[in-house]
Design a protein around this motif. Structure first.
Motif, PDB file in Angstrom:
ATOM      1  N   ARG A  52     -73.798   5.707  -9.599  1.00  0.00           N
ATOM      2  CA  ARG A  52     -74.509   6.801 -10.257  1.00  0.00           C
ATOM      3  C   ARG A  52     -73.965   8.157  -9.805  1.00  0.00           C
ATOM      4  NH1 ARG A  52     -78.879   9.835  -8.786  1.00  0.00           N
ATOM      5  NH2 ARG A  52     -80.050  10.769 -10.488  1.00  0.00           N
ATOM      6  N   GLU A  53     -73.742   8.313  -8.508  1.00  0.00           N
ATOM      7  CA  GLU A  53     -73.197   9.582  -7.998  1.00  0.00           C
ATOM      8  C   GLU A  53     -71.799   9.840  -8.546  1.00  0.00           C
ATOM      9  OE1 GLU A  53     -75.453   9.866  -3.680  1.00  0.00           O
ATOM     10  OE2 GLU A  53     -73.802   8.439  -3.928  1.00  0.00           O
ATOM     11  N   LEU A  54     -70.995   8.799  -8.655  1.00  0.00           N
ATOM     12  CA  LEU A  54     -69.660   8.940  -9.241  1.00  0.00           C
ATOM     13  C   LEU A  54     -69.777   9.357 -10.705  1.00  0.00           C
ATOM     14  CD1 LEU A  54     -66.581   8.709  -9.266  1.00  0.00           C
ATOM     15  CD2 LEU A  54     -66.843   6.217  -9.519  1.00  0.00           C
ATOM     16  N   TYR A  55     -70.705   8.756 -11.425  1.00  0.00           N
ATOM     17  CA  TYR A  55     -70.913   9.104 -12.831  1.00  0.00           C
ATOM     18  C   TYR A  55     -71.300  10.582 -12.964  1.00  0.00           C
ATOM     19  CZ  TYR A  55     -72.572   8.867 -17.641  1.00  0.00           C
ATOM     20  OH  TYR A  55     -72.739   9.088 -18.994  1.00  0.00           O
ATOM     21  N   LEU A  56     -72.228  11.030 -12.136  1.00  0.00           N
ATOM     22  CA  LEU A  56     -72.672  12.428 -12.204  1.00  0.00           C
ATOM     23  C   LEU A  56     -71.534  13.384 -11.849  1.00  0.00           C
ATOM     24  CD1 LEU A  56     -76.254  12.080 -10.692  1.00  0.00           C
ATOM     25  CD2 LEU A  56     -75.630  12.333 -13.109  1.00  0.00           C
ATOM     26  N   LYS A  57     -70.706  13.012 -10.896  1.00  0.00           N
ATOM     27  CA  LYS A  57     -69.529  13.841 -10.561  1.00  0.00           C
ATOM     28  C   LYS A  57     -68.554  13.884 -11.733  1.00  0.00           C
ATOM     29  CE  LYS A  57     -69.672  13.558  -5.576  1.00  0.00           C
ATOM     30  NZ  LYS A  57     -70.293  12.585  -4.756  1.00  0.00           N
ATOM     31  N   ALA A  58     -68.395  12.753 -12.413  1.00  0.00           N
ATOM     32  CA  ALA A  58     -67.525  12.714 -13.590  1.00  0.00           C
ATOM     33  C   ALA A  58     -68.097  13.589 -14.707  1.00  0.00           C
ATOM     34  CB  ALA A  58     -67.354  11.273 -14.068  1.00  0.00           C
ATOM     35  N   LEU A  59     -69.409  13.550 -14.870  1.00  0.00           N
ATOM     36  CA  LEU A  59     -70.055  14.382 -15.889  1.00  0.00           C
ATOM     37  C   LEU A  59     -69.868  15.867 -15.565  1.00  0.00           C
ATOM     38  CD1 LEU A  59     -71.787  14.447 -18.453  1.00  0.00           C
ATOM     39  CD2 LEU A  59     -73.807  14.192 -16.993  1.00  0.00           C
ATOM     40  N   ASP A  60     -69.988  16.222 -14.295  1.00  0.00           N
ATOM     41  CA  ASP A  60     -69.733  17.607 -13.877  1.00  0.00           C
ATOM     42  C   ASP A  60     -68.291  18.004 -14.186  1.00  0.00           C
ATOM     43  OD1 ASP A  60     -72.341  17.832 -12.935  1.00  0.00           O
ATOM     44  OD2 ASP A  60     -71.789  17.443 -10.846  1.00  0.00           O
ATOM     45  N   ARG A  61     -67.361  17.118 -13.900  1.00  0.00           N
ATOM     46  CA  ARG A  61     -65.940  17.391 -14.171  1.00  0.00           C
ATOM     47  C   ARG A  61     -65.718  17.620 -15.660  1.00  0.00           C
ATOM     48  NH1 ARG A  61     -60.754  15.823 -12.302  1.00  0.00           N
ATOM     49  NH2 ARG A  61     -61.562  16.582 -10.318  1.00  0.00           N
ATOM     50  N   TYR A  62     -66.353  16.826 -16.494  1.00  0.00           N
ATOM     51  CA  TYR A  62     -66.226  16.974 -17.940  1.00  0.00           C
ATOM     52  C   TYR A  62     -66.658  18.373 -18.369  1.00  0.00           C
ATOM     53  CZ  TYR A  62     -66.981  16.048 -22.926  1.00  0.00           C
ATOM     54  OH  TYR A  62     -66.952  16.105 -24.306  1.00  0.00           O
ATOM     55  N   GLY A  63     -67.807  18.818 -17.874  1.00  0.00           N
ATOM     56  CA  GLY A  63     -68.295  20.157 -18.218  1.00  0.00           C
ATOM     57  C   GLY A  63     -67.357  21.248 -17.746  1.00  0.00           C
ATOM     58  N   GLU A  64     -66.825  21.087 -16.560  1.00  0.00           N
ATOM     59  CA  GLU A  64     -65.895  22.084 -16.012  1.00  0.00           C
ATOM     60  C   GLU A  64     -64.629  22.191 -16.850  1.00  0.00           C
ATOM     61  OE1 GLU A  64     -65.292  20.575 -12.077  1.00  0.00           O
ATOM     62  OE2 GLU A  64     -67.319  21.115 -11.434  1.00  0.00           O
ATOM     63  N   SER A  65     -64.223  21.106 -17.464  1.00  0.00           N
ATOM     64  CA  SER A  65     -62.992  21.143 -18.261  1.00  0.00           C
ATOM     65  C   SER A  65     -63.237  21.662 -19.677  1.00  0.00           C
ATOM     66  CB  SER A  65     -62.341  19.758 -18.315  1.00  0.00           C
ATOM     67  OG  SER A  65     -63.138  18.863 -19.050  1.00  0.00           O
ATOM     68  N   ARG A  66     -64.414  21.418 -20.238  1.00  0.00           N
ATOM     69  CA  ARG A  66     -64.699  21.833 -21.620  1.00  0.00           C
ATOM     70  C   ARG A  66     -65.189  23.268 -21.729  1.00  0.00           C
ATOM     71  NH1 ARG A  66     -63.663  18.592 -26.010  1.00  0.00           N
ATOM     72  NH2 ARG A  66     -65.461  19.497 -27.001  1.00  0.00           N
ATOM     73  N   ASP A  67     -66.038  23.682 -20.797  1.00  0.00           N
ATOM     74  CA  ASP A  67     -66.702  24.979 -20.906  1.00  0.00           C
ATOM     75  C   ASP A  67     -65.768  26.184 -20.960  1.00  0.00           C
ATOM     76  OD1 ASP A  67     -69.054  23.587 -21.051  1.00  0.00           O
ATOM     77  OD2 ASP A  67     -69.742  24.104 -19.041  1.00  0.00           O
ATOM     78  N   PRO A  68     -64.724  26.258 -20.134  1.00  0.00           N
ATOM     79  CA  PRO A  68     -63.854  27.446 -20.208  1.00  0.00           C
ATOM     80  C   PRO A  68     -63.177  27.607 -21.575  1.00  0.00           C
ATOM     81  CG  PRO A  68     -63.484  26.274 -18.155  1.00  0.00           C
ATOM     82  CD  PRO A  68     -64.381  25.403 -19.007  1.00  0.00           C
ATOM     83  N   HIS A  69     -62.850  26.493 -22.210  1.00  0.00           N
ATOM     84  CA  HIS A  69     -62.211  26.551 -23.524  1.00  0.00           C
ATOM     85  C   HIS A  69     -63.178  27.162 -24.549  1.00  0.00           C
ATOM     86  CE1 HIS A  69     -59.809  25.437 -26.966  1.00  0.00           C
ATOM     87  NE2 HIS A  69     -60.820  24.759 -27.458  1.00  0.00           N
ATOM     88  N   LEU A  70     -64.423  26.719 -24.535  1.00  0.00           N
ATOM     89  CA  LEU A  70     -65.418  27.268 -25.462  1.00  0.00           C
ATOM     90  C   LEU A  70     -65.700  28.739 -25.172  1.00  0.00           C
ATOM     91  CD1 LEU A  70     -67.879  24.251 -25.646  1.00  0.00           C
ATOM     92  CD2 LEU A  70     -66.364  25.070 -27.456  1.00  0.00           C
TER      93      LEU A  70
END
Length: 194
Positions: A52-70
């Motif tokens: 679960r902690e790995l999943y949440l870290k992956a979800l955080d990484r996803y947001g960090e990669s998408r948000d600057p582009h938007l």
């Protein structure tokens, strides 16, 4: 003397993100992670915590990669409405693209799978949506100030409508083989900005 890691934690986190994104949380076992990541279970626990902690870290990484582009797209100087239209059409194009649509959006997938019963996942989903809504709202306020959007329109309500539409495009795109469905919906929503 502490032993150094024999793997790149960032690369492994990215690989975990891709596996969770493709398969979902429940369908991904620790054995799947060990095999896919190429590191031992003990290394996963020591570096990332439990599944679960790995999943949440992956979800955080996803947001960090998408948000600057938007952020870049929606905060460019000049007319704001074309940027909003481009972002919405981009979401529709991704949802209609056969190679990408089956994966959907990692945040949207998390909203459907985990958010109803996992407060940490729900909080991350909500933060992602709040961020996107804020970016859209800011762009729509700018559009209104620049005379691109009629003064009687409510930029906050429009931003919320677009957020819901964009997330819906991801869900429908993932399940539907008809790309016209998401493209038509996006264009009808964008007509409300005229």
């Amino acid at each position: 003397m502490a032993r150094s890691k024999e793997f790149d934690p960032d690369a492994v986190l990215q690989s975990a993100l891709e596996l969770f994104w493709r398969r979902g949380y429940e369908a991904t076992s620790m054995a799947d992670l060990v095999e896919h990541l190429g590191i031992g279970r003990a290394s996963i626990y020591a570096t990332y915590g439990n599944k679960r902690e790995l999943y949440l870290k992956a979800l955080d990484r996803y947001g960090e990669s998408r948000d600057p582009h938007l952020l870049r797209q929606l905060s460019r100087p000049g007319p704001a409405l074309p940027a909003v239209r481009s972002v919405v059409r981009g979401f529709a194009a991704e949802a209609a693209d056969d190679a990408r649509r089956r994966a959907g959006c990692f945040v949207t997938n998390t909203a459907a799978e985990l958010a109803p019963h996992d407060t940490a996942a729900a909080r991350r989903v909500e933060l992602s949506w709040e961020h996107l809504e804020t970016l859209l709202h800011s762009a729509l306020v700018r559009a209104q100030e620049q005379g691109e959007l009629p003064p009687e329109r409510d930029p906050r309500a429009l931003a919320r409508m677009l957020l819901v539409l964009m997330q819906g495009l991801r869900v429908v795109g993932k399940a539907s083989a008809d790309p016209g469905r998401v493209r038509d919906a996006a264009e009808q929503a964008l007509a409300l900005l005229d």
